[in-house]
Design a protein around this motif. Structure first.
Motif, PDB file in Angstrom:
ATOM      1  N   ASP A 552       0.697  -0.867   0.138  1.00 48.21           N
ATOM      2  CA  ASP A 552       0.042  -0.171  -0.041  1.00 48.21           C
ATOM      3  C   ASP A 552       1.033   1.763   0.314  1.00 48.21           C
ATOM      4  OD1 ASP A 552      -1.903   1.748   2.514  1.00 48.21           O
ATOM      5  OD2 ASP A 552      -1.885   2.446   0.205  1.00 48.21           O
ATOM      6  N   PHE A 553       0.868   1.698  -1.101  1.00 47.04           N
ATOM      7  CA  PHE A 553       1.848   2.640  -1.272  1.00 47.04           C
ATOM      8  C   PHE A 553       0.935   4.285  -0.700  1.00 47.04           C
ATOM      9  CE2 PHE A 553       2.997   6.902  -3.605  1.00 47.04           C
ATOM     10  CZ  PHE A 553       4.690   6.769  -3.125  1.00 47.04           C
ATOM     11  N   GLY A 554       1.918   4.886   0.540  1.00 44.31           N
ATOM     12  CA  GLY A 554       1.203   5.460   0.924  1.00 44.31           C
ATOM     13  C   GLY A 554       0.028   5.845   2.134  1.00 44.31           C
ATOM     14  N   GLY A 555       0.393   4.083   2.443  1.00 44.47           N
ATOM     15  CA  GLY A 555      -0.508   3.642   3.518  1.00 44.47           C
ATOM     16  C   GLY A 555      -0.366   4.655   4.727  1.00 44.47           C
ATOM     17  N   PHE A 556       0.276   4.870   5.755  1.00 44.87           N
ATOM     18  CA  PHE A 556       1.022   5.771   6.144  1.00 44.87           C
ATOM     19  C   PHE A 556       0.008   7.172   7.001  1.00 44.87           C
ATOM     20  CE2 PHE A 556       4.885   4.245   4.754  1.00 44.87           C
ATOM     21  CZ  PHE A 556       4.652   2.513   5.990  1.00 44.87           C
ATOM     22  N   GLU A 562       3.365  12.300   5.304  1.00 43.78           N
ATOM     23  CA  GLU A 562       3.111  13.286   3.711  1.00 43.78           C
ATOM     24  C   GLU A 562       4.032  14.508   3.142  1.00 43.78           C
ATOM     25  OE1 GLU A 562      -0.741  14.710   4.108  1.00 43.78           O
ATOM     26  OE2 GLU A 562      -1.404  12.513   4.450  1.00 43.78           O
ATOM     27  N   ASP A 565       6.250  13.702   1.203  1.00 46.13           N
ATOM     28  CA  ASP A 565       5.728  12.995  -0.095  1.00 46.13           C
ATOM     29  C   ASP A 565       5.705  14.467  -0.943  1.00 46.13           C
ATOM     30  OD1 ASP A 565       4.430  10.652  -0.254  1.00 46.13           O
ATOM     31  OD2 ASP A 565       2.746  10.293   0.135  1.00 46.13           O
ATOM     32  N   GLU A 566       5.138  15.296  -0.444  1.00 45.56           N
ATOM     33  CA  GLU A 566       4.807  16.336  -0.702  1.00 45.56           C
ATOM     34  C   GLU A 566       6.799  16.858  -1.271  1.00 45.56           C
ATOM     35  OE1 GLU A 566       2.249  18.944   0.014  1.00 45.56           O
ATOM     36  OE2 GLU A 566       1.716  17.199   1.617  1.00 45.56           O
ATOM     37  N   GLU A 569       8.486  16.087  -5.026  1.00 47.19           N
ATOM     38  CA  GLU A 569       7.225  16.711  -5.923  1.00 47.19           C
ATOM     39  C   GLU A 569       7.456  15.619  -7.229  1.00 47.19           C
ATOM     40  OE1 GLU A 569       5.348  20.320  -5.107  1.00 47.19           O
ATOM     41  OE2 GLU A 569       5.293  19.795  -7.093  1.00 47.19           O
ATOM     42  N   GLU A 573       9.432   8.005  -8.989  1.00 48.84           N
ATOM     43  CA  GLU A 573       8.692   7.246  -7.830  1.00 48.84           C
ATOM     44  C   GLU A 573       9.607   6.039  -6.849  1.00 48.84           C
ATOM     45  OE1 GLU A 573       5.305   4.148  -6.483  1.00 48.84           O
ATOM     46  OE2 GLU A 573       6.287   4.791  -8.887  1.00 48.84           O
TER      47      GLU A 573
ATOM     48  N   VAL B 444       2.747   9.387 -10.322  1.00 49.66           N
ATOM     49  CA  VAL B 444       2.548   9.668  -8.312  1.00 49.66           C
ATOM     50  C   VAL B 444       1.257  10.242  -7.423  1.00 49.66           C
ATOM     51  CG1 VAL B 444       5.284   9.928  -8.285  1.00 49.66           C
ATOM     52  CG2 VAL B 444       4.121  11.861  -8.380  1.00 49.66           C
ATOM     53  N   GLN B 445       0.928   9.756  -7.199  1.00 48.13           N
ATOM     54  CA  GLN B 445       0.875  10.444  -5.925  1.00 48.13           C
ATOM     55  C   GLN B 445       1.092  12.062  -5.278  1.00 48.13           C
ATOM     56  OE1 GLN B 445      -2.468   8.158  -3.395  1.00 48.13           O
ATOM     57  NE2 GLN B 445      -1.058   9.142  -1.721  1.00 48.13           N
ATOM     58  N   GLN B 446      -0.639  12.696  -5.655  1.00 48.63           N
ATOM     59  CA  GLN B 446       0.339  14.054  -5.133  1.00 48.63           C
ATOM     60  C   GLN B 446      -0.769  14.223  -3.644  1.00 48.63           C
ATOM     61  OE1 GLN B 446       1.827  16.392  -5.873  1.00 48.63           O
ATOM     62  NE2 GLN B 446       1.047  18.155  -4.305  1.00 48.63           N
ATOM     63  N   ILE B 448      -4.199  13.576  -1.047  1.00 53.96           N
ATOM     64  CA  ILE B 448      -4.496  12.457  -0.629  1.00 53.96           C
ATOM     65  C   ILE B 448      -6.423  13.576   0.042  1.00 53.96           C
ATOM     66  CG2 ILE B 448      -5.471  10.613   1.187  1.00 53.96           C
ATOM     67  CD1 ILE B 448      -3.098   9.776   0.717  1.00 53.96           C
ATOM     68  N   LYS B 766      -1.346   2.627  -8.271  1.00 54.85           N
ATOM     69  CA  LYS B 766      -1.604   2.018  -7.053  1.00 54.85           C
ATOM     70  C   LYS B 766      -1.627   2.596  -5.998  1.00 54.85           C
ATOM     71  CE  LYS B 766      -0.525  -2.651  -8.853  1.00 54.85           C
ATOM     72  NZ  LYS B 766       0.370  -4.209  -9.513  1.00 54.85           N
ATOM     73  N   GLY B 767      -3.039   2.800  -5.004  1.00 58.34           N
ATOM     74  CA  GLY B 767      -2.290   3.560  -3.766  1.00 58.34           C
ATOM     75  C   GLY B 767      -3.715   3.293  -3.600  1.00 58.34           C
ATOM     76  N   LYS B 769      -7.029   1.767  -1.292  1.00 59.03           N
ATOM     77  CA  LYS B 769      -7.449   0.413  -0.817  1.00 59.03           C
ATOM     78  C   LYS B 769      -8.510  -0.412  -1.216  1.00 59.03           C
ATOM     79  CE  LYS B 769      -4.899   0.721   3.269  1.00 59.03           C
ATOM     80  NZ  LYS B 769      -5.231   1.580   4.575  1.00 59.03           N
ATOM     81  N   ARG B 798      -7.833  11.375  -3.822  1.00 59.50           N
ATOM     82  CA  ARG B 798      -6.838  10.814  -4.979  1.00 59.50           C
ATOM     83  C   ARG B 798      -6.007  11.448  -5.716  1.00 59.50           C
ATOM     84  NH1 ARG B 798      -3.644   6.812  -0.892  1.00 59.50           N
ATOM     85  NH2 ARG B 798      -5.323   5.882   0.233  1.00 59.50           N
TER      86      ARG B 798
END
Lengths: 679, 801
Positions: A552-556, A562, A565-566, A569, A573, B444-446, B448, B766-767, B769, B798
């Protein structure tokens, strides 16, 4: 508008025929049909759609081509079968009436191959039909030879008459003689199933398997009638092939066969080959000879005598015995020389004289200069065949191994090589008590050796011929740990595991890295146990983290995550992954330190070398992942059919690779163990 | 001794009966027929019983006969004939001639032996009793004073047509007359009176008679009369005929001599005058040919001299099979295309060696696994084994079986030609351009967007690209700042009804959001930093413009009375109005999809459960709701306006229909071949369509090309929920699947009509759930940038960039 087509009247339904239909059409019994199919080489076919062929029934039946069956209809043997059937009916009818004499008379006409070993019909025309050219016949000789060699080694039973076995044996020996004369045996392999031989005849590679000389165990449900049918065909085939082969090299077929010698177990030596043109026949008789002329050359004999005398002196033997033995030896010399040989320009007298006529580079003359002696525990038949096929002329063996030896005297000084397969007896040979004993028994002590002779184990012969060079005999000395015996039939293919090459050449990058890493770790562990364990701990944590990342990417839900993450940018990946990993690793370490109440040790205990390796490994994994993604991308664009095909191919490839990887892993482990033992 | 005697007796009896037969054969047929009862001691009145006994006895005799050997019997017969032994049968003498003591003795001898011969049930005492009961005689005194039994005269009643009864018949039975030689009589008639011997001449007369044989002299004596028996010539002839088995009657000769009509009659001259043919005197060529054939066969050894079969057999056994050069005049034939040669067995590998490299040896686990497996399932039928020297290698136990199996394969295994593709599997894969060349696309996921409780059903980015609207299962519509993910506005619409879809009005001059919750559509103006008062006012004007139309009752007038209008346009109530929700349209059933016309005056809603009224087109300026289809084939899933032309697409489960809104006709039916279409989107160029289906497939349609899909793609392991083209000029589209992933494609439609569109998958995102088997539910693209937003079942939306 044409006529409406009826089901089952055209197309596949007409092209195929079930076995029952075929038997009915041919008006044969099932065993006769089976025979006919075996001989004519008719085999069932698998229709593309069973339902179309079998009136929509899906029951499992055997299908034949209708054309094949029609072709059988014209077979002359069919008539023979029918006649036989009629005769059997007559006999049974006569017996039913109690007319015994009539039945006996009829039975005399009946064709009972199990009694006579030979049928009344011949299969000549079928062989010509099935093999329009000689090359075709050679191409199909693999099964034929394997089968006949097996039958030559079977015990005779009611199902396998002794005559059949004798014929098989003869044909096999004749074939072996051809190979010996033409030196066309190429390779041989000792497997756990038997001995594989490969010969090259007129450019065709023929591979067959010969069982070890043991009584064959016959395990349940083996139908010897079927095997017998095959053997009948194969006997005829090999007979014709032998004829052609013999005549092609100017020999007469069949060769002269000495029943008496054969009864004494001479095997190959029971045959004497003759030239084709009858005019010079008397001079050109050529048996398996032991490389001698009729009377030993006096000069050579003198030399030999001298040598023998020298040997005797060395052995410190009594005078009376010496003369005795000499006499024996002379007899021994004379014995095998009754077979005449004028073809072979071999210098008599064995190794004593130089033989410049043979080039040592010719693999077919590999053993030409040697005189072999086979100990009684070695398999004589294969060794004799192979040695002769590779140019050896003089092979002696212990008298218990049968007739036809060059010499049965182990102490013959002309012997250059002795093949021996017995363990070195560790029991201390008492030096003191040997005086009388040796004199009376005239034998060597258990570990005794004749000087000037090379003692090798049988595998030496096989490895030498497979590599077409004489292997160093030290490796194959009696009692030595033999090097692995490798199959000469495996063609090395790219990417496949090859036991002959060092491991480093064939392992994958990942494996190499893994191995190196392990080594490094082991080293480190050796130097510093504590740090090593910590590293391992860290490693495991890291891998855990990684797993989670993948799931789970970014499941935290942490803010800092976060933020991270930001923070990154536009970055890749993967890089992101790495950084994160690093961060979590760091954090974990900090937490641990906190728990332990220690200051955070920034100075990592990791060896820089190990770290580099770790990184390389990670990079490799990343690359792998990327490739997998790429593959997935491309696979989605395939059509269903192509994708299935692709997956199948991938499956088989993956299986092969897994097997190879397993082998490599095993080898690595073994090598490591060996190294450990050495150290 | 006794047994011997018995035997002899029996034999004599046998011989008697035999001689009986002999006599009976002859002339005395008639006589014997009257003197059948031989056992005289039985009273003649009891004929019946007598017969019975007789039968019994004969039966016993028969059985005895069978015991005796035939030869013996014959011998005895002869003896009996030759000897003049007196048969024991003559029991009548018992009371008549006591003088013949010999006979009586014999009788007595016979008596005890009788039970042995006779059947046990025949007991004489009983017979005597019967005798006493009914006797047919008188007892008188004879001359000597003895008792004499005088019997009544017997009157034989012959009412049969027996013609033989005319003369007094001698009743002595079947005994030789010589017995009576010493008596004056020769027997007794039926009444027991003596029949006297006829007078005979003396011996000389006899001699003379014998010398000059009278006519018909036979030398026999008639037993009945005692006179010499003379037979006439006819009688003799008759006897001869009977003896020879010929027809006794005097009919025509059955065997006349042949009358030779032709052969014996020699013709005086030939009938034809033709000259004698040559073949009469020239040796036959055909015969010569036949003979030559035989001669040749003998010379060539095809005909062999006769040998006894045993020798022939032995020779055949010893004969060797003849071999010759079978391929003397061989000519290669082209291989039969239908013939599949048997595959050769693979050559042995390293692991089959008796001394393999150590890495080929199985570990303990592998060995155990191999042994546990069923022999049929094993991949290899052997375990690599190492023997440290050749002499330790045992025989391979399965050798015969393996060869047998090979034989079975050769003759019984169906052969099929299998094309083994010896190609690199990677060559099958299409050559895709590297994704790096096709940038930009979201990677990428920016951001949420968290806040929704339960699933986020729908997302939409406003036409200016600053705000994101989401609607979820918690019944709220939320508006977020796109880049920061800050929630700026939220409203709970319709109680607990989930917000199924949110869509912005696609013009930049207003800031109107349409959201569907349950059966209601709400039109709202969310508060957002980017909304200027002017914009807000413009939006409100647009929403309020239609109220005039609604009040004039035009719509109601069109409706038949009593029927509800398809849509009710109304204010949603003060609470919602305060929040900015200005309009509420209620239709008949739950709405699942909203699609705006590009100008923003019309929008279509789809409620799949709505039967006839499942698709409705609403006109904002007139507050008008229309139902364009009276009938639809299948359940409507979603609908969309064509981006350029006045066309309208409606997707049912299996097909997508395209209608012309001006001409009001069906233009096209697109059939993607999917089982259940989930969503579709029209390419901004208007000629291409991408369809997502619940059966995991994504289909690209070129509308000009065909009704069938141009390309089918499978990237997901679960159903595809949404597909969406990028509307801002970038060649991108994406789908969202229940497996929690989004697949981004590069889909470029060339300007040239002849070229095919290029479709390249570029990235899988993917991201999300997967919650309750639901992954990503909706997706939307940024109007300009290569960013997309997804709504997930995990309660988040997202932003991917």
């Amino acid at each position: 508008m044409g006529k409406a087509k009826k089901k089952g009247k055209s197309g596949a339904a007409r092209n195929y025929m079930t076995r029952t239909q075929a038997v009915k059409k041919l008006q044969l019994s099932l065993p006769d049909f089976r025979k006919l199919c075996i001989w004519k080489g008719i085999y069932p076919r698998e229709p593309r759609d069973r339902r179309k062929v079998n009136k929509s029934a899906t029951a499992s039946t055997t299908f034949y081509y209708t054309k094949d069956i029609q072709y059988l209809l014209h077979e002359p043997l069919l008539q023979k079968f029918r006649e036989q059937k009629a005769l059997e009916k007559k006999i049974s009818r006569a017996l039913g009436r109690g007319d015994v004499s009539n039945a006996a008379r009829l039975e005399r006409n009946a064709n009972l191959p199990e009694k006579t070993g030979k049928p009344r019909y011949t299969l000549n025309h079928i062989i010509r039909e099935r093999y329009p050219t000689f090359q075709d016949a050679l191409r199909d000789l693999d099964d034929c030879l394997s089968m006949l060699f097996l039958f030559a080694n079977l015990p005779s039973t009611t199902a396998v008459p002794a005559k059949m076995i004798a014929r098989c044996e003869r044909l096999c020996h004749e074939f072996q003689h051809y190979l010996i004369v033409t030196h066309s045996l190429r390779k041989s392999f000792l497997s756990i199933k038997g001995i594989y031989y490969q010969a090259n005849i007129q450019g065709e590679d023929i591979l067959w398997l010969v069982p070890y000389k043991f009584n064959q165990r016959i395990v349940g449900d083996v139908d010897f009638r079927i095997m017998g049918t095959f053997v009948e065909f194969y006997m005829t085939l090999l007979g014709f092939v032998n004829y052609r082969l013999y005549t092609s090299i100017g020999l007469k077929y069949p060769p002269k066969f000495d029943q008496v010698k054969d009864d004494q177990g001479a095997e190959l030596a029971a045959f004497s080959l003759e030239g084709l043109n009858l005019a010079s026949q008397n001079g050109e008789q050529k048996a398996i000879t032991n490389g001698e002329e009729h009377g030993p050359d006096p000069k050579v004999q003198a030399e030999v005598d001298k040598l023998v005398a020298k040997l005797r002196e060395e052995e410190q033997q009594a005078n009376g015995d010496k003369t005795d033995e000499k006499g024996e030896e002379n007899e021994g010399d004379d014995k095998p020389s009754d077979a005449i040989d004028k073809f072979e320009p071999v210098a008599p007298g064995g190794d004593v004289l130089p033989q410049p006529s043979y080039s040592s580079s010719d693999p077919s003359q590999l053993f030409a200069n040697f005189t072999f002696f086979l100990s009684r525990e070695t398999p004589r038949q294969p060794l004799e065949f192979i040695l002769r096929a590779f140019g050896c002329k003089r092979i002696g063996w212990d008298a218990v191994l049968g007739e036809g030896a060059f010499t049965t005297d182990e102490s013959d000084p002309r012997i250059t090589h002795q093949i021996i397969d017995r363990p070195v007896i560790r029991a201390a040979v008492s030096e003191d008590g040997d005086g009388e004993d040796n004199q009376t028994s005239q034998k060597l002590a258990p570990n005794g050796r004749y000087p000037g002779r090379i003692y090798v184990q049988p595998q030496w012969v096989w490895d030498s011929i497979n590599d077409e060079e004489l292997k160093p005999p030290e490796l194959y000395a009696p009692g030595a740990q033999l090097p692995p015996h490798l199959s000469p039939f495996v063609k090395p293919t790219q990417g496949q595991y090859d036991p002959t090459k060092p491991l480093e050449e064939q392992q994958t990058e990942a494996e190499a890295l893994e191995a190196e890493l392990e080594d490094a770790q082991a080293q480190q562990e050796g130097s510093d146990e504590e740090s090593g364990s910590e590293v391992e701990n860290d490693m495991s944590v890291a891998s855990d983290e990684e797993d989670e990342q993948e799931d789970d990417f970014g499941g935290f839900s942490d803010e800092d995550e976060e933020q991270s993450d930001e923070g990154s940018e536009e970055g890749d990946e993967e890089e992101d992954d790495d950084e994160e990993e690093e961060a979590t690793l760091e954090r974990q370490r900090e937490l641990e330190a906190e728990l332990a109440g220690k200051a955070v040790s920034k100075g990592k205990p990791l060896d820089p070398k190990v770290k580099a390796k770790l990184e390389a490994k990670k990079a490799l994994e990343r690359k792998k992942k990327q490739e997998a993604e790429e593959l997935e991308r491309a696979k989605g664009m395939l059509s269903k059919k192509k994708r299935k095909l692709f997956e199948q191919m991938q499956y088989s490839n993956a299986k092969k690779n897994a097997e190879d990887a397993k082998l490599r892993a095993k080898r690595r482990r073994i090598e490591k163990e060996m190294a450990a033992k050495k150290a | 001794m006794g047994s011997k005697i018995v035997e002899k007796k029996r034999k004599s009896r046998d011989s008697d009966s035999e001689s009986d037969n002999e006599l009976g054969d002859g002339l005395f047929d008639g006589v014997l027929s009257q003197s059948e009862d031989e056992e005289d001691y039985i009273p003649s009145s009891e004929v019946d019983e007598d017969d019975d006994d007789d039968a019994d006895e004969s039966a016993s005799e028969d059985s005895d006969d069978s015991n005796d050997s035939e030869d013996d019997e014959v011998e005895e017969d002869d003896e009996a004939l030759l000897s003049d032994e007196i048969p024991s049968e003559g029991e009548s003498e018992k009371d008549q001639d006591l003088a013949e003591s010999k006979e009586s003795k014999q009788d007595q001898d016979k008596e005890p032996s009788e039970p042995e011969i006779l059947e046990p049930f025949v007991d004489p005492p009983r017979k005597e009793d019967e005798e006493l009961e009914d006797r047919n005689y008188r007892i008188e005194k004879d001359a000597n004073g003895g008792i004499r039994y005088v019997y009544d005269e017997i009157d034989p009643v012959y009412d049969s047509d027996d013609t033989d009864y005319n003369v007094p018949v001698n009743t002595i039975g079947n005994i030789p007359l010589s017995f009576y030689d010493s008596y004056p009589h020769i027997g007794y008639d039926i009444n027991g009176k003596k029949i006297m011997r006829p007078a005979t001449g003396d011996a000389l007369q006899n001699l003379l008679d014998s010398i000059e044989v009278p006519e018909g002299w036979t030398g026999l004596t008639d037993p009945n009369t005692g006179k010499p028996l003379n037979l006439s010539r006819d009688e003799l002839e008759l006897i001869r005929k009977v003896q020879q088995g010929l027809i006794p009657d005097d009919v025509e000769d059955p065997y006349p001599d042949t009358v030779e009509w032709f052969t014996s009659v020699e013709e005086k001259m030939p009938l034809s005058a033709a000259p004698e043919p040559k073949r009469r005197f020239i040796p036959s060529k055909n015969e010569a040919k036949q003979i030559m054939k035989l001669v040749r066969a003998i010379r060539e050894g095809r005909i062999l001299p006769y040998k006894p079969p045993e020798e022939r057999e032995r020779e055949e056994l010893e004969k060797e099979e003849e071999f010759y050069d079978l391929w003397q005049n061989e000519e290669p034939q082209p291989p039969n295309p239908m013939h599949i040669p048997a595959p050769k067995l693979p050559p042995p590998g390293y692991d089959l060696s008796y001394n393999p490299p150590p890495e080929y040896l199985p570990t303990k686990e592998e060995r155990e696994e191999w042994e546990k497996m069923d022999p049929e399932d094993r991949e290899k039928d052997y375990l690599p084994t190492k023997y440290d020297s050749l002499r330790k290698v045992p025989a391979w136990g399965n050798f015969v079986k393996e060869r047998f199996e090979r034989c079975m394969d050769l003759y019984l295994a169906p052969r099929v030609r299998k094309n083994r593709l010896n190609i690199d599997p990677n060559s099958l894969l299409p050559k895709l351009p590297s994704p790096d060349e096709l940038k930009p696309f979201p990677t990428v996921q920016q951001t949420i967007f968290r806040g929704h409780e339960g699933r986020v059903r729908s997302v939409a980015i406003d036409p200016t690209g600053v705000a994101l609207a989401t609607g979820g299962d918690d019944g709220t519509v939320r508006v977020w700042e796109l880049l920061t993910g800050r929630q700026v506005w939220s409203v709970k619409l319709n109680g607990d009804e989930a917000v199924n879809t949110v869509r912005w009005r696609p013009t930049k001059d207003t800031f109107i959001l349409a959201a569907a919750a349950g059966e209601d559509i709400f039109l709202m103006i969310p508060t957002h930093p980017s909304v200027t008062p002017a914009l807000d006012q413009a939006s409100r004007d647009i929403l309020n413009a239609g109220f005039g139309h609604a009040t004039n009752g035009k719509q109601q007038a069109n409706l038949p009375p009593g029927k509800e209008p398809p849509g009710k346009w109304a204010r949603p109530g003060t609470r919602l109005e305060d929040e900015g929700v200005l309009l509420r349209i209620t239709v008949r059933s739950t709405i699942k999809a909203i699609s705006w016309h590009r100008r923003g005056d019309h929008f279509a809603t789809v409620s799949p459960s709505g039967q006839r009224s499942s698709v409705a087109i609403h006109t904002l300026s007139k507050h008008l709701t229309q139902i364009p289809f009276r009938k639809l084939n299948g359940l409507a899933q979603t609908a969309s306006f064509h981006p350029l032309r006045p066309l309208f697409f409606v997707a049912t489960q299996r097909s997508i229909r395209c209608y012309d809104l001006q001409k009001l006709e069906l233009v096209k039916i697109v059939q993607p071949g999917a089982k259940w279409i989930s969503s579709f989107d029209v390419h901004p160029g208007g000629d291409n369509l991408v369809v997502g289906s619940y059966d995991k497939r994504l289909l690209w349609h070129d509308l000009d090309l065909s009704n069938r899909p141009y390309k089918t793609m499978r990237f997901h392991t679960e159903a595809i929920r949404a597909v969406r083209f990028h509307k801002g000029g970038l060649p991108l589209f994406a789908d969202a699947s229940d497996d929690g992933s989004l697949q981004i494609f590069h889909g470029k439609v060339p300007n040239d009509q002849l070229e095919n569109p290029t479709i390249v998958p570029v990235k899988m995102l993917k991201g999300h759930k997967v919650v309750n088997k639901l992954g990503v539910l909706d997706i939307d693209w940024h109007p300009r940038e290569p960013w997309c937003v997804s709504a997930g079942a995990d309660g988040t939306a997202r932003l991917w960039m």
